[in-house]
Design a protein around this motif. Structure first.
Motif, PDB file in Angstrom:
ATOM      1  N   THR A 279     -40.526  -7.011  -7.320  1.00 36.53           N
ATOM      2  CA  THR A 279     -39.864  -8.167  -7.919  1.00 36.53           C
ATOM      3  C   THR A 279     -38.709  -8.699  -7.084  1.00 36.53           C
ATOM      4  OG1 THR A 279     -40.448  -7.315 -10.093  1.00 36.53           O
ATOM      5  CG2 THR A 279     -38.725  -8.989 -10.026  1.00 36.53           C
ATOM      6  N   TYR A 280     -37.907  -7.786  -6.519  1.00 37.50           N
ATOM      7  CA  TYR A 280     -36.735  -8.203  -5.743  1.00 37.50           C
ATOM      8  C   TYR A 280     -36.947  -8.039  -4.237  1.00 37.50           C
ATOM      9  CZ  TYR A 280     -34.563  -8.113 -10.316  1.00 37.50           C
ATOM     10  OH  TYR A 280     -34.267  -8.334 -11.630  1.00 37.50           O
ATOM     11  N   GLY A 281     -38.202  -7.919  -3.806  1.00 36.72           N
ATOM     12  CA  GLY A 281     -38.508  -7.900  -2.384  1.00 36.72           C
ATOM     13  C   GLY A 281     -38.646  -6.538  -1.735  1.00 36.72           C
TER      14      GLY A 281
ATOM     15  N   LYS B 162     -31.549  -0.947  -2.435  1.00 38.08           N
ATOM     16  CA  LYS B 162     -32.891  -0.952  -1.849  1.00 38.08           C
ATOM     17  C   LYS B 162     -33.696   0.256  -2.319  1.00 38.08           C
ATOM     18  CE  LYS B 162     -31.819  -3.645   2.239  1.00 38.08           C
ATOM     19  NZ  LYS B 162     -31.859  -3.661   3.710  1.00 38.08           N
ATOM     20  N   TYR B 163     -33.046   1.389  -2.468  1.00 45.25           N
ATOM     21  CA  TYR B 163     -33.688   2.601  -2.992  1.00 45.25           C
ATOM     22  C   TYR B 163     -34.292   2.331  -4.374  1.00 45.25           C
ATOM     23  CZ  TYR B 163     -33.347   7.109  -5.552  1.00 45.25           C
ATOM     24  OH  TYR B 163     -33.572   8.197  -6.354  1.00 45.25           O
ATOM     25  N   LEU B 164     -33.548   1.651  -5.217  1.00 45.54           N
ATOM     26  CA  LEU B 164     -34.026   1.337  -6.568  1.00 45.54           C
ATOM     27  C   LEU B 164     -34.963   0.137  -6.602  1.00 45.54           C
ATOM     28  CD1 LEU B 164     -30.832   1.753  -8.780  1.00 45.54           C
ATOM     29  CD2 LEU B 164     -32.742   3.343  -8.527  1.00 45.54           C
ATOM     30  N   GLY B 165     -34.963  -0.670  -5.541  1.00 45.25           N
ATOM     31  CA  GLY B 165     -35.746  -1.903  -5.552  1.00 45.25           C
ATOM     32  C   GLY B 165     -35.067  -2.974  -6.375  1.00 45.25           C
TER      33      GLY B 165
END
Length: 160
Positions: free
Chosen positions: A34-36, A111-114
């Motif tokens: 969803t967030y890339g 980024k780890y969590l997305g």
């Protein structure tokens, strides 16, 4: 397994392919959350990408991961400094490199969590740990200098 690949920004795509090929049989497609956040459907290899200036870094791991990189360049510290908690400001004491380490730690966790960069307001990096909404995050975080050119952070763990 955790492997880092440093490269020039314009070499990221080729470096990523070369880094992934030994871990994946056959053809694959890179998908995006969803967030890339990039991922490969049905494959146990995780990866994360970051670039800043002309520098790039790729993280390949066997567990959820995030990486962020920021090159050293002139920036207005005050614009970042005002977004820090009291504990963070006391720890950083207006030290530019410590400020960047704080920033990349938070970005690697996102980024780890997305997640989305909008979450940065909910994060605190203090005493080598990430706090999300005031609760210590269950992850491993490592923040290092990349020579005298940049600073990077690696965040890994098992998301629940």
């Amino acid at each position: 397994m955790i492997k880092l690949y440093f490269c020039r920004k314009n070499e990221i795509e080729e470096t990523l392919k070369n880094a992934l090929d030994p871990h994946i049989c056959g053809k694959y497609a890179i998908n995006y959350g969803t967030y890339g956040k990039p991922y490969i459907q049905g494959n146990p290899v995780f990866f994360s990408i970051s670039h800043s200036g002309d520098e790039g870094v790729i993280l390949i791991a066997d567990k959820q991961c995030g990486v962020d990189l920021e090159v050293f360049r002139k920036r207005k510290i005050s614009s970042y400094y005002s977004r820090l908690s009291e504990r963070e400001r006391a720890e950083i004491q207006e030290d530019y490199k410590l400020l960047l380490k704080n920033f990349v730690a938070k970005e690697s966790y996102i980024k780890y969590l997305g997640g989305t960069v909008g979450w940065i307001k909910r994060l605190e990096y203090f005493d080598g740990a990430i706090y999300f909404d005031g609760k210590k995050a269950d992850c491993e975080i490592k923040v290092e200098n990349y020579g005298n050119r940049a600073v990077y952070a690696v965040c890994t763990g098992e998301t629940k």
